[in-house]
Design a protein around this motif. Structure first.
Motif, PDB file in Angstrom:
ATOM      1  N   LYS A 202     -32.194 -28.841   1.337  1.00  0.00           N
ATOM      2  CA  LYS A 202     -32.960 -29.864   0.621  1.00  0.00           C
ATOM      3  C   LYS A 202     -32.891 -29.495  -0.854  1.00  0.00           C
TER       4      LYS A 202
ATOM      5  N   ASN B 197     -32.737 -25.396   5.952  1.00  0.00           N
ATOM      6  CA  ASN B 197     -33.157 -25.738   7.307  1.00  0.00           C
ATOM      7  C   ASN B 197     -33.131 -24.469   8.161  1.00  0.00           C
TER       8      ASN B 197
ATOM      9  N   ASN C 258     -30.365 -33.268  11.369  1.00  0.00           N
ATOM     10  CA  ASN C 258     -30.417 -31.830  11.110  1.00  0.00           C
ATOM     11  C   ASN C 258     -29.679 -31.478   9.822  1.00  0.00           C
TER      12      ASN C 258
END
Length: 126
Positions: A98, A77, A94
């Motif tokens: 991933k 992120n 948030n």
């Protein structure tokens, strides 16, 4: 349909197919206070269930991050690099990394939201 699972170390993974978004729970961000830095792995790194993959630093303390599942990091992120406080605004939205899951059976070792909430209540009582 995505489903969210929680670990006892207060990380979550929201799974959709074989992709999981990993972050810290709302309970964890409240305990940490204002997040000032997030240490994340590189895209392409592997994470292992129960092992450290980074850290979150707040004005109060630094806390290691432990992956709830094993897999390959397919994205980090980027927004958290410049604005780590996004975790305080909405920890569940948030995510930090991933991953592509390599062993979906590990999800069976994690808690669903109801079990996690009970776990947090029990932890607060001690």
């Amino acid at each position: 349909m995505s489903k969210t699972y929680y670990s006892k170390s207060h990380e979550y993974v929201t799974v959709d197919g074989n992709i999981g978004l990993i972050g810290i729970s709302d309970y964890a961000q409240k305990a940490l206070g204002n997040v000032v830095y997030v240490d994340m792995p590189e895209t392409g790194d592997d994470v292992t269930a129960g092992e450290e993959f980074g850290a979150v630093e707040s004005v109060k303390a630094a806390s290691d991050l432990f992956s709830p599942v094993s897999g390959a990091v397919v994205e980090i992120n980027e927004h958290l690099i410049d604005n780590p406080r996004l975790i305080n605004e909405d920890a569940m939205k948030n995510w930090i990394i991933k991953v592509e899951l390599t062993n979906p059976e590990e999800l069976e070792d994690l808690m669903d939201e109801e079990a996690y909430n009970a776990f947090c209540e029990q932890e607060q009582a001690h």
